[in-house]
Design a protein around this motif. Structure first.
Motif, PDB file in Angstrom:
ATOM      1  N   VAL A  31       9.026  -0.988   0.135  1.00  0.00           N
ATOM      2  CA  VAL A  31       8.156   0.548  -0.363  1.00  0.00           C
ATOM      3  C   VAL A  31       6.600   0.714  -0.913  1.00  0.00           C
ATOM      4  O   VAL A  31       6.566  -0.755  -1.629  1.00  0.00           O
ATOM      5  CB  VAL A  31       8.750   1.226  -0.880  1.00  0.00           C
ATOM      6  CG1 VAL A  31      10.492   1.849  -0.565  1.00  0.00           C
ATOM      7  CG2 VAL A  31       9.726   0.908  -2.462  1.00  0.00           C
ATOM      8  N   GLU A  32       6.142   1.848  -0.672  1.00  0.00           N
ATOM      9  CA  GLU A  32       4.861   1.102  -1.503  1.00  0.00           C
ATOM     10  C   GLU A  32       4.014   3.319  -1.767  1.00  0.00           C
ATOM     11  O   GLU A  32       5.198   3.971  -1.551  1.00  0.00           O
ATOM     12  CB  GLU A  32       3.426   1.153  -0.504  1.00  0.00           C
ATOM     13  CG  GLU A  32       3.015   1.852   0.203  1.00  0.00           C
ATOM     14  CD  GLU A  32       2.134   1.070   1.148  1.00  0.00           C
ATOM     15  OE1 GLU A  32       1.373   0.125   1.387  1.00  0.00           O
ATOM     16  OE2 GLU A  32       1.406   2.306   1.470  1.00  0.00           O
ATOM     17  N   ILE A  33       3.524   3.128  -2.624  1.00  0.00           N
ATOM     18  CA  ILE A  33       3.297   4.987  -3.519  1.00  0.00           C
ATOM     19  C   ILE A  33       2.086   4.380  -3.967  1.00  0.00           C
ATOM     20  O   ILE A  33       2.104   4.396  -5.255  1.00  0.00           O
ATOM     21  CB  ILE A  33       4.860   4.781  -4.586  1.00  0.00           C
ATOM     22  CG1 ILE A  33       6.314   4.666  -4.838  1.00  0.00           C
ATOM     23  CG2 ILE A  33       4.966   6.557  -5.113  1.00  0.00           C
ATOM     24  CD1 ILE A  33       7.421   4.479  -5.669  1.00  0.00           C
ATOM     25  N   GLN A  34       1.799   5.925  -3.470  1.00  0.00           N
ATOM     26  CA  GLN A  34       0.669   5.788  -3.623  1.00  0.00           C
ATOM     27  C   GLN A  34       0.073   5.795  -5.661  1.00  0.00           C
ATOM     28  O   GLN A  34      -0.607   5.515  -5.943  1.00  0.00           O
ATOM     29  CB  GLN A  34       0.163   7.416  -3.001  1.00  0.00           C
ATOM     30  CG  GLN A  34      -0.993   6.644  -1.801  1.00  0.00           C
ATOM     31  CD  GLN A  34      -1.305   8.282  -1.053  1.00  0.00           C
ATOM     32  OE1 GLN A  34      -1.598   9.803  -1.134  1.00  0.00           O
ATOM     33  NE2 GLN A  34      -1.007   8.050   0.209  1.00  0.00           N
ATOM     34  N   PHE A  35       0.618   7.194  -5.603  1.00  0.00           N
ATOM     35  CA  PHE A  35       0.813   7.211  -7.457  1.00  0.00           C
ATOM     36  C   PHE A  35       2.607   7.543  -7.681  1.00  0.00           C
ATOM     37  O   PHE A  35       2.688   8.805  -7.576  1.00  0.00           O
ATOM     38  CB  PHE A  35      -0.182   8.132  -7.946  1.00  0.00           C
ATOM     39  CG  PHE A  35      -1.824   8.567  -6.758  1.00  0.00           C
ATOM     40  CD1 PHE A  35      -2.373   7.772  -7.656  1.00  0.00           C
ATOM     41  CD2 PHE A  35      -2.115   9.191  -5.873  1.00  0.00           C
ATOM     42  CE1 PHE A  35      -4.209   7.864  -7.037  1.00  0.00           C
ATOM     43  CE2 PHE A  35      -3.468   9.256  -5.772  1.00  0.00           C
ATOM     44  CZ  PHE A  35      -4.574   8.054  -5.730  1.00  0.00           C
ATOM     45  N   PRO A  36       2.603   6.740  -8.477  1.00  0.00           N
ATOM     46  CA  PRO A  36       4.274   6.500  -8.493  1.00  0.00           C
ATOM     47  C   PRO A  36       4.212   7.184 -10.248  1.00  0.00           C
ATOM     48  O   PRO A  36       5.108   7.129 -10.643  1.00  0.00           O
ATOM     49  CB  PRO A  36       4.457   4.908  -9.540  1.00  0.00           C
ATOM     50  CG  PRO A  36       3.235   4.619  -9.149  1.00  0.00           C
ATOM     51  CD  PRO A  36       2.217   5.111  -8.409  1.00  0.00           C
ATOM     52  N   TYR A  37       3.382   7.357 -10.787  1.00  0.00           N
ATOM     53  CA  TYR A  37       3.394   7.786 -12.308  1.00  0.00           C
ATOM     54  C   TYR A  37       4.263   9.105 -12.603  1.00  0.00           C
ATOM     55  O   TYR A  37       3.987   8.903 -13.786  1.00  0.00           O
ATOM     56  CB  TYR A  37       1.595   7.878 -13.296  1.00  0.00           C
ATOM     57  CG  TYR A  37       0.926   6.903 -12.434  1.00  0.00           C
ATOM     58  CD1 TYR A  37       1.218   5.723 -13.085  1.00  0.00           C
ATOM     59  CD2 TYR A  37       0.116   6.013 -11.508  1.00  0.00           C
ATOM     60  CE1 TYR A  37       0.598   4.201 -12.726  1.00  0.00           C
ATOM     61  CE2 TYR A  37      -0.841   5.520 -11.391  1.00  0.00           C
ATOM     62  CZ  TYR A  37      -0.242   4.544 -11.583  1.00  0.00           C
ATOM     63  OH  TYR A  37      -1.185   3.431 -11.107  1.00  0.00           O
TER      64      TYR A  37
END
Length: 260
Positions: A31-37
């Motif tokens: 998985v990838e997440i653009q802005f996981p913050y």
């Protein structure tokens, strides 16, 4: 090559914390997440471990970029903000260990020449590449089409090649999004061959519409073969809009891709 789900665009019918396991169950390898913050790093690490999938990519925090602003990486007056974003991403990556971190070039800021923006961007990419190398995390930078995103600083494979030559760091590579190339009517295969071994990450969606593979006219089978011929054996990340469907209903392409 393995296939990842971009959880900023897929499985949006679920809270972010539930999308990781949903992607694994659906058959994605990572998985990838653009802005996981929005998720604490320790929480994201636990969710990844529970689902048994790696984190492929995150973006460096980008300031006002998602709200239509220029972002941070290519704006000389925002150096302190960029440095703070870099530190935040380093702290996050130390816990979650993504394979790649994407530094978005952003838009050309008012009152800044293109040359000033490119020099600032190159300096910040070099600084990021050096810092993330200590964690074994690759830094990438992407081209985005100016039709969907007017004013974006880097648009084409040629732009990426010139930028990487300016950065001149072994831990900085190109993130190539096949959709953004198709949206401009570019010769995608030629772009792949141009960047060659400098390609560090690949994303995809069909065009027009930025939908699932098969919804448009992108020749993915031949492009994946071109990537192989260019020596790319990294991740292919699905970053498309399910177009009103829930994500599961849009995944008819996935089984065939996994067989290939």
């Amino acid at each position: 090559m393995k296939i990842a789900a971009n959880l900023s665009m897929l499985f949006n019918e679920l809270p972010l914390a539930e999308r990781i396991l949903a992607a694994r169950v659906a058959g994605f390898d990572g998985v990838e997440i653009q802005f996981p913050y929005e998720l604490p790093a320790i929480r994201l690490k636990e969710l990844l471990e529970r689902a048994g999938v790696p984190l492929v990519l995150i973006n460096l925090p980008a300031g006002d970029f998602m709200q239509g602003g220029p972002g941070l990486a290519a704006v000389p007056a925002r150096q302190q903000e960029f440095d703070a974003a870099l530190q935040e991403a380093l702290t996050y990556a130390a816990m979650t260990r993504p394979a790649c971190v994407n530094v978005l070039p952003g838009r050309l800021a008012e009152g800044v020449t293109r040359e000033q923006a490119l020099e600032t961007l190159a300096d910040n990419l070099r600084k990021s590449a050096e810092a993330f190398a200590l964690l074994g995390v690759r830094v990438v930078c992407e081209a985005i089409n100016p039709l969907d995103m007017p004013g974006f600083l880097i648009n084409t494979p040629e732009h990426l090649q010139a930028l990487l030559e300016r950065v001149d760091h072994p831990n900085c590579q190109a993130q190539l999004d096949l959709y953004h190339m198709a949206r401009q009517g570019l010769d995608i295969a030629a772009g792949i061959r141009l960047l060659g071994s400098r390609i560090g990450h690949v994303q995809f969606a069909d065009c027009p519409g930025r939908g699932a593979p098969g919804s448009g006219g992108v020749a993915f089978v031949s492009l994946i073969e071109t990537l192989r011929e260019a020596g790319y054996d990294g991740w292919l990340a699905a970053e498309y809009r399910p177009d009103g469907q829930d994500t599961e209903a849009s995944l008819g392409w996935l089984a065939e891709w996994r067989q290939r």
